[in-house]
Design a protein around this motif. Structure first.
Motif, PDB file in Angstrom:
ATOM      1  N   UNK A  18       0.812  -1.216   0.000  1.00  0.00           N
ATOM      2  CA  UNK A  18       0.000   0.000   0.000  1.00  0.00           C
ATOM      3  C   UNK A  18       0.844   1.264   0.000  1.00  0.00           C
ATOM      4  N   UNK A  19       2.170   1.095   0.141  1.00  0.00           N
ATOM      5  CA  UNK A  19       3.043   2.279   0.067  1.00  0.00           C
ATOM      6  C   UNK A  19       4.220   1.953  -0.845  1.00  0.00           C
ATOM      7  N   UNK A  20       5.002   2.973  -1.155  1.00  0.00           N
ATOM      8  CA  UNK A  20       6.166   2.757  -2.020  1.00  0.00           C
ATOM      9  C   UNK A  20       7.214   1.939  -1.283  1.00  0.00           C
ATOM     10  N   UNK A  21       8.016   1.209  -2.060  1.00  0.00           N
ATOM     11  CA  UNK A  21       9.040   0.347  -1.481  1.00  0.00           C
ATOM     12  C   UNK A  21      10.401   0.763  -2.042  1.00  0.00           C
ATOM     13  N   UNK A  22      11.400   0.878  -1.176  1.00  0.00           N
ATOM     14  CA  UNK A  22      12.754   1.241  -1.628  1.00  0.00           C
ATOM     15  C   UNK A  22      13.585  -0.026  -1.816  1.00  0.00           C
ATOM     16  N   UNK A  23      14.189  -0.177  -2.991  1.00  0.00           N
ATOM     17  CA  UNK A  23      15.024  -1.342  -3.296  1.00  0.00           C
ATOM     18  C   UNK A  23      16.458  -0.939  -3.585  1.00  0.00           C
ATOM     19  N   UNK A  24      17.401  -1.842  -3.298  1.00  0.00           N
ATOM     20  CA  UNK A  24      18.765  -1.738  -3.817  1.00  0.00           C
ATOM     21  C   UNK A  24      18.700  -2.270  -5.240  1.00  0.00           C
ATOM     22  N   UNK A  25      18.529  -1.388  -6.224  1.00  0.00           N
ATOM     23  CA  UNK A  25      18.289  -1.905  -7.577  1.00  0.00           C
ATOM     24  C   UNK A  25      19.515  -2.614  -8.151  1.00  0.00           C
ATOM     25  N   UNK A  26      20.675  -2.392  -7.526  1.00  0.00           N
ATOM     26  CA  UNK A  26      21.854  -3.128  -8.018  1.00  0.00           C
ATOM     27  C   UNK A  26      21.642  -4.637  -7.883  1.00  0.00           C
ATOM     28  N   UNK A  27      20.803  -5.030  -6.925  1.00  0.00           N
ATOM     29  CA  UNK A  27      20.542  -6.471  -6.778  1.00  0.00           C
ATOM     30  C   UNK A  27      19.792  -7.026  -7.990  1.00  0.00           C
ATOM     31  N   UNK A  28      18.919  -6.201  -8.600  1.00  0.00           N
ATOM     32  CA  UNK A  28      18.214  -6.661  -9.805  1.00  0.00           C
ATOM     33  C   UNK A  28      19.236  -6.985 -10.895  1.00  0.00           C
ATOM     34  N   UNK A  29      20.248  -6.100 -10.973  1.00  0.00           N
ATOM     35  CA  UNK A  29      21.247  -6.220 -12.046  1.00  0.00           C
ATOM     36  C   UNK A  29      22.238  -7.333 -11.726  1.00  0.00           C
ATOM     37  N   UNK A  30      22.857  -7.227 -10.533  1.00  0.00           N
ATOM     38  CA  UNK A  30      23.890  -8.213 -10.173  1.00  0.00           C
ATOM     39  C   UNK A  30      23.345  -9.634 -10.206  1.00  0.00           C
ATOM     40  N   UNK A  31      22.158  -9.787  -9.673  1.00  0.00           N
ATOM     41  CA  UNK A  31      21.575 -11.139  -9.625  1.00  0.00           C
ATOM     42  C   UNK A  31      20.907 -11.521 -10.952  1.00  0.00           C
ATOM     43  N   UNK A  32      20.816 -10.586 -11.847  1.00  0.00           N
ATOM     44  CA  UNK A  32      20.093 -10.762 -13.125  1.00  0.00           C
ATOM     45  C   UNK A  32      18.735 -11.431 -12.872  1.00  0.00           C
ATOM     46  N   UNK A  33      17.935 -10.749 -12.070  1.00  0.00           N
ATOM     47  CA  UNK A  33      16.671 -11.318 -11.609  1.00  0.00           C
ATOM     48  C   UNK A  33      15.578 -11.242 -12.661  1.00  0.00           C
ATOM     49  N   UNK A  34      14.686 -12.212 -12.589  1.00  0.00           N
ATOM     50  CA  UNK A  34      13.384 -12.101 -13.257  1.00  0.00           C
ATOM     51  C   UNK A  34      12.387 -11.708 -12.189  1.00  0.00           C
ATOM     52  N   UNK A  35      11.791 -10.534 -12.340  1.00  0.00           N
ATOM     53  CA  UNK A  35      10.770 -10.096 -11.383  1.00  0.00           C
ATOM     54  C   UNK A  35       9.439 -10.098 -12.108  1.00  0.00           C
ATOM     55  N   UNK A  36       8.527 -10.928 -11.644  1.00  0.00           N
ATOM     56  CA  UNK A  36       7.289 -11.150 -12.389  1.00  0.00           C
ATOM     57  C   UNK A  36       6.074 -10.875 -11.499  1.00  0.00           C
ATOM     58  N   UNK A  37       5.146 -10.105 -12.024  1.00  0.00           N
ATOM     59  CA  UNK A  37       3.882  -9.932 -11.320  1.00  0.00           C
ATOM     60  C   UNK A  37       3.003 -11.149 -11.530  1.00  0.00           C
ATOM     61  N   UNK A  38       2.046 -11.329 -10.631  1.00  0.00           N
ATOM     62  CA  UNK A  38       1.085 -12.427 -10.783  1.00  0.00           C
ATOM     63  C   UNK A  38      -0.269 -11.903 -10.341  1.00  0.00           C
TER      64      UNK A  38
END
Ligand SMILES: [Zn+2]
Ligand SMILES: [Zn+2]
Length: 338
Positions: free
Chosen positions: A262-282
């Motif tokens: 219900x509120x904004x979330x702060x992420x370390x976006x480097x983790x998206x890159x370093x981990x080469x993540x797939x982030x998928x909504x459902x």
């Protein structure tokens, strides 16, 4: 006919509404059981921006076919036990054009963007009627919320090599636990409540972590040989659990998001890159997810009673919703019996 209606924040009661009329291609069902969804609770508390009040809530349904209109396939007959697919799809948006009708941009879920079915009867297009042979009409009210958890597992393309961390063991999270276990994955369930974790274990979790008492990061490291979980399914919708999902997923892992923060979330976006993540909504569920839940329930392995906190009369909606609001972590499903 009688219906349960939320007229204003914190005000719910009985309403007398017109009997729905059935046309060609439509089916009339006699509603037997309707579950209160978390979204209905939010509506009651005045915290659901998608809803315009007054509204009849309800989209988790166990019903019996009362009558069928002209042109309805013979596979649907009066007397059959069914549940409903409560979503709509426009056929024109990008999601619809890609065949992902569950995520239609203009979806209107029963009881959310349009009037729901917490009432004695409902009429829907025949395509929205899902037969559930061999399942009690009561348990049919649990199919839709389970199918939302099932869908998250198919979004993650989970297989038997995966370790799947499911954060949040409410109805939807437990649906994800069940489906991941059915697909042969090693499932780690995380919640704050020991009773919910015990149920997670009963329906297929290999390991459980009580995040109120244990260090989640250390336990995940221990259970995954320091690698992290291949798949993390976020089924809470809290900023801290979203961050936990990105922290605990393995390099090149998949994060699946079901919870609405219900509120904004702060992420370390480097983790998206370093981990080469797939982030998928459902979002919501596909017809194939409904079928998978029905097949699971038909197998007899589903401990339905454990998922039903209480069965109430329509007139007790006020009392039940207030009780749920006071202890949101303790309730699975409250079913209204018509
Ligand atoms: Zn729901
Ligand atoms: Zn669409």
């Amino acid at each position: 006919m009688k219906a349960v209606q939320i007229t204003a924040p914190n005000i719910v009661g009985m309403a007398d509404v017109a009997m729905p009329q059935m046309g060609a291609g439509e089916v009339m069902v006699k509603i037997e059981y309707v579950g209160f969804c978390g979204s209905d609770l939010n509506t009651f508390l005045g915290r659901n921006p998608m809803v315009k009040l007054p509204v009849i809530p309800g989209h988790e349904v166990g019903a019996v076919i009362e009558a069928v209109g002209e042109g309805v396939p013979e596979t649907l007959q009066p007397g059959m036990t069914v549940t409903l697919n409560p979503y709509t799809n426009c056929g024109k948006c990008a999601a619809c054009r890609n065949g992902r009708v569950n995520a239609c941009q203009y979806n209107e879920t029963l009881g959310v963007q349009r009037s729901g079915v917490m009432a004695e009867y409902a009429v829907l297009p025949w395509q929205k009627i899902i037969p559930a042979e061999g399942i009690s009409v009561r348990d049919c009210a649990l199919i839709e919320p389970m199918s939302v958890g099932f869908h998250a597992v198919s979004r993650a393309a989970v297989d038997d090599n995966d370790t799947v961390m499911v954060i949040g063991c409410g109805m939807v999270g437990l649906g994800a636990v069940v489906r991941a276990a059915l697909r042969g994955a090693t499932v780690i369930a995380v919640d704050l409540d020991d009773e919910k974790l015990a149920l997670a274990q009963r329906v297929g979790a290999t390991h459980v972590i009580n995040s109120a008492k244990e260090n989640v990061h250390e336990r995940i490291a221990e259970l995954t040989a320091g690698l992290g979980a291949d798949v993390v399914i976020e089924a809470v919708g809290h900023p801290s659990t979203y961050v936990m999902a990105v922290d605990e997923v393995a390099f090149t892992g998949r994060v699946v998001c079901i919870g609405y923060a219900k509120s904004e979330v702060a992420f370390q976006t480097k983790l998206f890159v370093q981990k080469e993540l797939d982030i998928r909504g459902s979002r919501n569920a596909m017809p194939s997810d409904f079928r998978a839940v029905i097949r699971y329930m038909q197998s007899g392995a589903f401990p339905a009673e454990e998922f039903i906190s209480r069965i109430i009369e329509p007139t007790q909606a006020d009392e039940a919703l207030n009780e749920w609001a006071e202890a949101p972590g303790k309730v699975f499903r409250i079913l209204v019996k018509f």
